[in-house]
Design a protein around this motif. Structure first.
Motif, PDB file in Angstrom:
ATOM      1  N   ARG A 255       0.782  -1.117   0.123  1.00 15.53           N
ATOM      2  CA  ARG A 255       0.092   0.128  -0.073  1.00 15.53           C
ATOM      3  C   ARG A 255       1.020   1.270  -0.065  1.00 15.53           C
ATOM      4  NH1 ARG A 255      -5.238   1.443   4.069  1.00 15.53           N
ATOM      5  NH2 ARG A 255      -6.131   3.072   2.705  1.00 15.53           N
TER       6      ARG A 255
ATOM      7  N   ASP B 127      -7.511   4.300  -2.622  1.00 19.00           N
ATOM      8  CA  ASP B 127      -6.570   3.597  -2.043  1.00 19.00           C
ATOM      9  C   ASP B 127      -5.362   3.562  -3.400  1.00 19.00           C
ATOM     10  OD1 ASP B 127      -7.499   1.973   0.308  1.00 19.00           O
ATOM     11  OD2 ASP B 127      -8.791   1.143  -1.469  1.00 19.00           O
ATOM     12  N   THR B 128      -4.145   3.254  -3.032  1.00 20.93           N
ATOM     13  CA  THR B 128      -3.030   3.158  -4.053  1.00 20.93           C
ATOM     14  C   THR B 128      -2.109   2.180  -3.653  1.00 20.93           C
ATOM     15  OG1 THR B 128      -3.101   5.680  -4.527  1.00 20.93           O
ATOM     16  CG2 THR B 128      -1.119   4.316  -5.200  1.00 20.93           C
TER      17      THR B 128
ATOM     18  N   TYR C  96       0.254   8.299  -6.379  1.00 23.99           N
ATOM     19  CA  TYR C  96      -0.765   8.529  -7.456  1.00 23.99           C
ATOM     20  C   TYR C  96      -0.621  10.176  -7.774  1.00 23.99           C
ATOM     21  CZ  TYR C  96      -5.130   9.896  -9.777  1.00 23.99           C
ATOM     22  OH  TYR C  96      -6.070  10.113 -10.624  1.00 23.99           O
ATOM     23  N   THR C  97      -1.069  11.049  -6.824  1.00 24.20           N
ATOM     24  CA  THR C  97      -1.085  12.491  -7.170  1.00 24.20           C
ATOM     25  C   THR C  97       0.230  13.233  -7.653  1.00 24.20           C
ATOM     26  OG1 THR C  97      -0.713  13.112  -4.788  1.00 24.20           O
ATOM     27  CG2 THR C  97      -2.958  12.592  -5.380  1.00 24.20           C
TER      28      THR C  97
ATOM     29  N   ARG D 170       0.914   0.089 -10.562  1.00 21.17           N
ATOM     30  CA  ARG D 170       0.342   0.750  -9.681  1.00 21.17           C
ATOM     31  C   ARG D 170      -1.134   0.783  -9.962  1.00 21.17           C
ATOM     32  NH1 ARG D 170       4.772   5.548  -7.831  1.00 21.17           N
ATOM     33  NH2 ARG D 170       6.451   4.162  -7.257  1.00 21.17           N
TER      34      ARG D 170
ATOM     35  N   THR E 216      -4.634   2.595  -8.592  1.00 18.64           N
ATOM     36  CA  THR E 216      -5.321   3.451  -7.491  1.00 18.64           C
ATOM     37  C   THR E 216      -6.749   3.442  -8.065  1.00 18.64           C
ATOM     38  OG1 THR E 216      -3.505   5.048  -7.907  1.00 18.64           O
ATOM     39  CG2 THR E 216      -5.582   5.911  -7.100  1.00 18.64           C
TER      40      THR E 216
ATOM     41  N   LYS F 178      -0.799   8.202  -0.743  1.00 22.56           N
ATOM     42  CA  LYS F 178      -1.643   8.848  -1.827  1.00 22.56           C
ATOM     43  C   LYS F 178      -0.992   9.787  -2.864  1.00 22.56           C
ATOM     44  CE  LYS F 178      -6.384   8.926   0.423  1.00 22.56           C
ATOM     45  NZ  LYS F 178      -7.085   9.703   1.002  1.00 22.56           N
TER      46      LYS F 178
ATOM     47  N   VAL G  20      -9.139   9.866  -3.865  1.00 18.22           N
ATOM     48  CA  VAL G  20      -8.067   8.613  -4.001  1.00 18.22           C
ATOM     49  C   VAL G  20      -8.479   7.935  -2.671  1.00 18.22           C
ATOM     50  CG1 VAL G  20      -5.973   8.086  -3.887  1.00 18.22           C
ATOM     51  CG2 VAL G  20      -6.663  10.452  -4.943  1.00 18.22           C
TER      52      VAL G  20
END
Length: 199
Positions: free
Chosen positions: A3, A27-28, A9-10, A150, A152, A6, A25
């Motif tokens: 895990r 989960d990533t 991703y961002t 990955r 998300t 965030k 968001v």
């Protein structure tokens, strides 16, 4: 599977940021793909498809989805009038002009419908009475130079009910769905070499 924060991703320059900024968001996660290089995202997608969708998931996961669909039918959560193109517009309607003709990818046997598929990222979506959700897959370089898959999960809950629903299903995602995805997807990467035409 690991895990991630965030920011994993961002902080990446994914194209999806251009038109999905109003989603939260949820989960990533990162999936192990040892030996992966920068051009292997299409290989990974092909391997995932070869590994199969819901029909090849473990029995507990299939039962969980069956139970969810039964509840959806009972309480009217999954009516066509609450889906993509009805209650909510598809993300495809938001695509920048240069992405409108991009490949979408096959529909498969999951309720998630393809939005777009590029050389390093892809997105699928679904909507019902509870939420509008997007699964974003991206190909990212790690600090050791190798690349990894990955995933998300982005959501736009449908009001208070949608938020309660998302909180209620979180334990099932963490205990059953994500571990099953990990086994399936990481196994698909390890077994990718038998696929024809992906290298």
């Amino acid at each position: 599977m690991t895990r991630l924060d965030k920011a994993a991703y961002t902080d990446r320059p994914w194209r999806i940021h251009e038109f999905a900024g109003d989603f939260e968001v949820e989960d990533t996660w990162a999936f192990r793909t040892p030996g992966a290089g920068p051009g292997d995202f299409p290989v990974m997608l092909a391997a995932m498809r070869e590994a199969g969708g819901l029909a090849k998931q473990p029995r507990p996961v299939r039962f969980l989805f069956w139970a969810r669909w039964r509840l959806g039918a009972l309480f009217g959560w999954d009516k066509t009038s609450d889906g993509v193109g009805a209650r909510v517009a598809s993300l495809r309607d938001r695509l920048p002009e240069d992405l409108r003709d991009a490949p979408r990818g096959p529909d498969g046997d999951l309720p998630l419908k393809p939005v777009y598929e590029l050389g390093t990222e892809a997105a699928r979506e679904l909507a019902n009475k509870t939420a509008h959700a997007v699964m974003h897959l991206g190909w990212a370089q790690r600090s050791d130079g190798e690349h990894e898959l990955r995933m998300t999960v982005l959501v736009k809950p449908n009001g208070t009910f949608g938020r309660i629903y998302m909180a209620a299903i979180a334990p099932f995602r963490y205990l059953l769905v994500y571990p099953a995805l990990t086994r399936r997807w990481e196994g698909a990467w390890r077994e990718r070499d038998h696929l024809e035409g992906t290298r």
